[in-house]
Design a protein around this motif. Structure first.
Motif, PDB file in Angstrom:
ATOM      1  N   ILE A 118     -18.903 -12.395  -8.977  1.00 39.26           N
ATOM      2  CA  ILE A 118     -17.651 -13.133  -8.776  1.00 39.26           C
ATOM      3  C   ILE A 118     -16.798 -13.068 -10.046  1.00 39.26           C
ATOM      4  O   ILE A 118     -15.581 -13.129  -9.979  1.00 39.26           O
ATOM      5  CB  ILE A 118     -17.954 -14.597  -8.382  1.00 39.26           C
ATOM      6  N   LYS A 119     -17.446 -12.893 -11.200  1.00 43.10           N
ATOM      7  CA  LYS A 119     -16.702 -12.874 -12.465  1.00 43.10           C
ATOM      8  C   LYS A 119     -15.712 -11.711 -12.523  1.00 43.10           C
ATOM      9  O   LYS A 119     -14.655 -11.833 -13.126  1.00 43.10           O
ATOM     10  CB  LYS A 119     -17.677 -12.793 -13.633  1.00 43.10           C
ATOM     11  N   HIS A 120     -16.062 -10.572 -11.928  1.00 46.28           N
ATOM     12  CA  HIS A 120     -15.148  -9.430 -11.963  1.00 46.28           C
ATOM     13  C   HIS A 120     -14.473  -9.178 -10.612  1.00 46.28           C
ATOM     14  O   HIS A 120     -13.783  -8.176 -10.448  1.00 46.28           O
ATOM     15  CB  HIS A 120     -15.881  -8.170 -12.417  1.00 46.28           C
ATOM     16  N   GLN A 121     -14.649 -10.095  -9.671  1.00 43.09           N
ATOM     17  CA  GLN A 121     -14.106  -9.893  -8.328  1.00 43.09           C
ATOM     18  C   GLN A 121     -12.588  -9.780  -8.334  1.00 43.09           C
ATOM     19  O   GLN A 121     -12.015  -9.016  -7.558  1.00 43.09           O
ATOM     20  CB  GLN A 121     -14.544 -11.047  -7.428  1.00 43.09           C
ATOM     21  N   TRP A 122     -11.924 -10.493  -9.213  1.00 43.44           N
ATOM     22  CA  TRP A 122     -10.468 -10.444  -9.252  1.00 43.44           C
ATOM     23  C   TRP A 122      -9.960  -9.066  -9.678  1.00 43.44           C
ATOM     24  O   TRP A 122      -8.844  -8.682  -9.343  1.00 43.44           O
ATOM     25  CB  TRP A 122      -9.927 -11.518 -10.190  1.00 43.44           C
ATOM     26  N   MET A 123     -10.798  -8.293 -10.408  1.00 44.59           N
ATOM     27  CA  MET A 123     -10.373  -6.961 -10.859  1.00 44.59           C
ATOM     28  C   MET A 123     -10.556  -5.892  -9.787  1.00 44.59           C
ATOM     29  O   MET A 123      -9.923  -4.833  -9.846  1.00 44.59           O
ATOM     30  CB  MET A 123     -11.187  -6.539 -12.090  1.00 44.59           C
ATOM     31  N   ASP A 124     -11.468  -6.124  -8.846  1.00 44.08           N
ATOM     32  CA  ASP A 124     -11.828  -5.082  -7.873  1.00 44.08           C
ATOM     33  C   ASP A 124     -10.641  -4.519  -7.101  1.00 44.08           C
ATOM     34  O   ASP A 124     -10.534  -3.298  -6.948  1.00 44.08           O
ATOM     35  CB  ASP A 124     -12.900  -5.600  -6.918  1.00 44.08           C
ATOM     36  N   PRO A 125      -9.725  -5.356  -6.594  1.00 41.84           N
ATOM     37  CA  PRO A 125      -8.580  -4.757  -5.873  1.00 41.84           C
ATOM     38  C   PRO A 125      -7.744  -3.837  -6.757  1.00 41.84           C
ATOM     39  O   PRO A 125      -7.249  -2.812  -6.299  1.00 41.84           O
ATOM     40  CB  PRO A 125      -7.766  -5.967  -5.416  1.00 41.84           C
ATOM     41  N   PHE A 126      -7.622  -4.182  -8.045  1.00 40.83           N
ATOM     42  CA  PHE A 126      -6.839  -3.334  -8.946  1.00 40.83           C
ATOM     43  C   PHE A 126      -7.578  -2.019  -9.233  1.00 40.83           C
ATOM     44  O   PHE A 126      -6.980  -0.950  -9.236  1.00 40.83           O
ATOM     45  CB  PHE A 126      -6.561  -4.066 -10.265  1.00 40.83           C
ATOM     46  N   ILE A 127      -8.879  -2.122  -9.475  1.00 43.95           N
ATOM     47  CA  ILE A 127      -9.660  -0.929  -9.796  1.00 43.95           C
ATOM     48  C   ILE A 127      -9.699   0.025  -8.611  1.00 43.95           C
ATOM     49  O   ILE A 127      -9.539   1.232  -8.751  1.00 43.95           O
ATOM     50  CB  ILE A 127     -11.082  -1.325 -10.237  1.00 43.95           C
ATOM     51  N   VAL A 128      -9.911  -0.525  -7.420  1.00 44.43           N
ATOM     52  CA  VAL A 128     -10.016   0.322  -6.224  1.00 44.43           C
ATOM     53  C   VAL A 128      -8.637   0.723  -5.714  1.00 44.43           C
ATOM     54  O   VAL A 128      -8.410   1.877  -5.348  1.00 44.43           O
ATOM     55  CB  VAL A 128     -10.815  -0.409  -5.117  1.00 44.43           C
ATOM     56  N   GLY A 129      -7.702  -0.209  -5.707  1.00 44.05           N
ATOM     57  CA  GLY A 129      -6.414   0.049  -5.083  1.00 44.05           C
ATOM     58  C   GLY A 129      -5.382   0.710  -5.973  1.00 44.05           C
ATOM     59  O   GLY A 129      -4.513   1.439  -5.481  1.00 44.05           O
ATOM     60  N   ALA A 130      -5.461   0.477  -7.288  1.00 42.29           N
ATOM     61  CA  ALA A 130      -4.421   0.996  -8.184  1.00 42.29           C
ATOM     62  C   ALA A 130      -4.278   2.510  -8.115  1.00 42.29           C
ATOM     63  O   ALA A 130      -3.148   3.014  -8.051  1.00 42.29           O
ATOM     64  CB  ALA A 130      -4.689   0.544  -9.616  1.00 42.29           C
ATOM     65  N   PRO A 131      -5.363   3.285  -8.123  1.00 38.09           N
ATOM     66  CA  PRO A 131      -5.165   4.740  -8.022  1.00 38.09           C
ATOM     67  C   PRO A 131      -4.479   5.160  -6.728  1.00 38.09           C
ATOM     68  O   PRO A 131      -3.648   6.076  -6.728  1.00 38.09           O
ATOM     69  CB  PRO A 131      -6.592   5.303  -8.082  1.00 38.09           C
ATOM     70  N   TRP A 132      -4.799   4.480  -5.639  1.00 33.77           N
ATOM     71  CA  TRP A 132      -4.179   4.836  -4.356  1.00 33.77           C
ATOM     72  C   TRP A 132      -2.705   4.433  -4.328  1.00 33.77           C
ATOM     73  O   TRP A 132      -1.857   5.178  -3.836  1.00 33.77           O
ATOM     74  CB  TRP A 132      -4.938   4.168  -3.213  1.00 33.77           C
TER      75      TRP A 132
END
Length: 196
Positions: free
Chosen positions: A159-173
């Motif tokens: 949960i500590k890094h959950q807020w980053m996941d959309p950016f990490i996964v979605g930013a390249p797309w």
């Protein structure tokens, strides 16, 4: 009849000859000479079990990366993922320049993995079947299998890094989509300017 936890004495074990007559193959390992593990049970410092002086070596089809500590490759090694592109150059540099005991060696390998991810994504965009970020990243599973509910109240560390996941996964797309939009927009505006 069970004799467990009762005061009755259990019957004595049958004799070996009786068991051998009743059960086919019973007692096949009674003779130590017939046991496969017997050579390991005997202490013989000269016995290794190897049928070779040095194992047959797998052919090296291209110069494989190896640590500076090692003079040669092991007799068998993997060949399924040959180094390619910029990530391959980074991997080869890491192995040629730094020892496995140095942090720089491992940081370069981690960076090569990240570069390989970007290269693979770019390669998939250039094919007729690019990756599908909706079905291949688990976004649909979050809603279907109670992903958010499973994270609440369970003291999970991710949960500590959950807020980053959309950016990490979605930013390249999103970046690739924005770049494609700008390229198409520029091409259309040039085509219109050429028509006028």
């Amino acid at each position: 009849m069970t004799y467990t936890y009762t005061p009755q004495k259990p019957p004595l074990a049958e004799e070996s000859d009786t068991l051998r007559a009743r059960i086919p193959g019973w007692g096949a390992d009674l003779d130590p000479a017939d046991r496969p593990s017997v050579p390991r049970e005997r202490f013989d410092p000269t016995f290794s079990g190897a049928h070779w002086e040095y194992p047959e070596r797998q052919p090296e089809k291209w110069p494989r990366e190896r640590s500076v500590e090692h003079t040669q490759l092991p007799p068998v090694f993997g060949t399924t993922c040959p180094p390619k592109g910029l990530s391959g150059v980074i991997r080869k540099y890491s192995y040629a320049k730094y020892s496995e005991g140095q942090t720089a060696h491992w940081l370069l390998l981690v960076m090569a993995d990240r570069v390989d991810t970007v290269e693979s994504g770019m390669r998939s965009l250039l094919t007729l079947h690019p990756d599908n970020p909706i079905t291949e990243t688990g976004v649909l599973a979050e809603a279907k299998y109670h992903g958010i509910r499973s994270r609440l109240g369970h003291n999970r560390t991710d949960i500590k890094h959950q807020w980053m996941d959309p950016f990490i996964v979605g930013a390249p797309w999103i970046g690739a989509g924005a770049a494609s939009y700008l390229v198409v927009k520029r091409a259309l505006s040039r085509a219109r300017a050429a028509d006028v």
